[in-house]
Enzyme design. Structure first.
Site, mmCIF file in Angstrom:
data_model
loop_
_atom_site.group_PDB
_atom_site.id
_atom_site.type_symbol
_atom_site.label_atom_id
_atom_site.label_comp_id
_atom_site.label_asym_id
_atom_site.label_seq_id
_atom_site.Cartn_x
_atom_site.Cartn_y
_atom_site.Cartn_z
ATOM 1 C CB SER A 45 -59.169 -52.957 88.543
ATOM 2 O OG SER A 45 -58.511 -52.120 87.612
ATOM 3 C CE LYS A 46 -56.675 -50.379 94.927
ATOM 4 N NZ LYS A 46 -55.645 -50.232 95.932
ATOM 5 N NE ARG A 47 -55.713 -52.195 85.361
ATOM 6 C CZ ARG A 47 -55.445 -52.762 84.215
ATOM 7 N NH1 ARG A 47 -54.558 -52.221 83.425
ATOM 8 N NH2 ARG A 47 -56.045 -53.877 83.868
#
Ligand code: GLU
Length: 476
Positions: free
Chosen positions: A247-249
């Site tokens: 994911s983006k994180r």
């Protein structure tokens, strides 16, 4: 006769597209190209609450930048236009009507609160919730103000997924799902089946999160009298460490960010294709022609593929090293530092050529090459922080640099001549190369790393080299 292969990428315009997200598009594109088929782009925008401004343009640009040309799509049309679900509501209504007419769809009479109460009751009784246990006996005619539900026909299924293999499920997973919501928009579960049928899609590539819904889809295909397409459910892409979905994180950047940073589309295609696919050999880097020739559904892994940005950098670097100097220069010149603007093309080309060996992506160019275009201030920390140089007395370093100045000033500044003279100096000084050459390198570049010393000096030229050595000497 076999039908021509038609695959599609059917994203929802809900935001950014990370490297893992576009893998589905790449596989569908490769498969279509391999089979001389067609690749279709379709926007699935029936969940209006999740839609983001600009997301459609972003998706189109991402596909274009990666070179994944589609043959039909929202902005180019095609025989099954429109390719945007929110513009196809009439079509879904017609298909829904067929189901209503054949007794396979009905108006849902319950409020969301009532459905929740059924759910709670099932949980209290420790039973799985099935909507069909509450199917109304005499549903009213559907007027669009309530959801329209599919009247399922619970049964067991065994089917073959092109990636996962044979899958079997029992009737307990089949339920009456919503076809059209009370806001008038169809659900994904319904409209993707309609669209895939209308658009003559032969192979569906999508994420593994959809596999659990397949038995319900098979039930609907049957009710509609449709032959289901081949389905290939891709493994998840896992973040580094392999414990959770990317994911983006996890620092998974948007595909266009990689393009902007100067990753090559052909390198991204190779890297993304090998997220979950291999050709059965140790080969790690593929040209796009090789991908098209070698791609195969049965070599897509079943388990999660690991996203590793270092591997991406390595793959991109290896594509960069394959470029001819002219090509490298054309593709990377816009990334050169601003200070390069006043230099002529031949000089800039030489600089880019020297950076080619260690360049991982073009946005690194300013950092790797700025000293070719401007005198950086003398940075004492480069010496005091250097493993070998910090152990040498400053007075000794100064003397060494003075003799280097003398030797280098006699050079004709070809790479060969510089190499010979630098080696002679090394011998005469009795120093370690790590001391002498690092000293000259720091004095002439004020950078911690640079290409080979003789190459660097030859490009910098006599005047700049000598001027910089003198500035360094003045700082002792
Ligand atoms: N709109 C779905 C998504 O973005 C596509 C799934 C499919 O390819 O059928 O996840």
């Amino acid at each position: 006769m076999n039908k021509p292969v038609r695959t599609r990428f059917a994203p929802s315009p809900t935001g950014l597209l990370h490297v893992g997200g576009i893998r589905t598009a790449l596989f569908a594109w490769l498969y279509a190209r391999q089979n001389n088929g067609q690749f279709i782009l379709r926007f699935e925008d029936t969940d209006k609450a999740r839609e983001k401004d600009g997301a459609r343009e972003h998706l189109i640009q991402s596909l274009r930048s990666l070179g994944l040309q589609y043959d039909e799509g929202p902005d180019i049309g095609g025989p099954h236009a429109p390719y945007i679900q929110s513009e196809r509501l009439e079509i879904y209504k017609q298909w829904a009507q067929r189901l209503i007419d054949s007794g396979r769809a009905y108006a849902d009479p319950y409020s969301p609160e009532e459905v929740q109460a059924f759910r709670d009751q099932a949980r209290a009784e420790k039973k799985p919730f099935l909507y069909r246990n509450h199917r109304p006996e005499n549903p009213k005619a559907w007027d669009g103000s309530t959801p329209l539900r599919f009247k399922s026909d619970p049964k067991a299924y065994t089917w073959n997924d092109a990636v996962i293999g044979d899958v079997s499920t029992g009737p307990e997973v089949i339920d009456d799902f919503i076809l059209i919501k009370s806001d008038g928009y169809p659900t994904y579960n319904f409209c993707h089946i309609v669209d895939d049928a209308e658009m003559e899609i032969t192979h569906i590539f999508r994420g593994q999160e959809f596999i659990a819904s397949v038995p319900n889809y098979l039930n609907l295909y049957e009710a509609l009298g449709l032959q289901p397409p081949v389905m290939a459910h891709m493994p998840h892409i896992m973040a580094e460490g392999g414990k959770r979905k990317l994911s983006k994180r996890d620092g998974a950047k948007d595909v266009l960010d990689y393009i902007r940073e100067g990753y090559l589309p052909e390198a991204l295609r190779s890297f993304i294709a090998t997220l979950g696919w291999n050709d059965g050999t140790e080969q790690e880097v593929f040209t796009t022609d090789e991908l098209i020739a070698k791609f195969s559904l049965n070599r897509i892994g079943k388990s999660g593929a690991l996203f590793d940005e270092r591997r991406l950098n390595w793959v991109n670097g290896s594509f960069i090293r394959e470029l001819s100097l002219d090509e490298l220069y054309e593709r990377s010149k816009s990334y050169l530092p601003k200070s390069a603007a006043s230099f002529d093309e031949a000089y800039k080309k030489q600089v880019v050529g020297l950076a080619q060996e260690r360049l991982k992506y073009f946005a690194e160019l300013p950092e790797l090459t700025d000293f070719f275009f401007e005198d950086l201030p003398v940075n004492p920390e480069l010496m005091s922080g250097h493993k070998q140089l910090k152990k040498t007395e400053p007075q000794e370093l100064k003397q060494l640099l003075e003799s280097a100045l003398e030797t280098i000033s006699e050079s004709s500044f070809t790479v060969d001549d510089l190499t010979t003279r630098l080696n002679q100096l090394l011998e005469a000084s009795g120093q370690k190369p790590a001391v002498l050459f690092s000293l000259i390198r720091i004095a002439t570049t004020q950078a911690p790393n640079s290409p080979g010393l003789a190459d660097t000096l030859a490009v910098l030229g006599r005047e700049t080299t000598l001027r910089r050595i003198k500035s360094q000497l003045a700082s002792f």
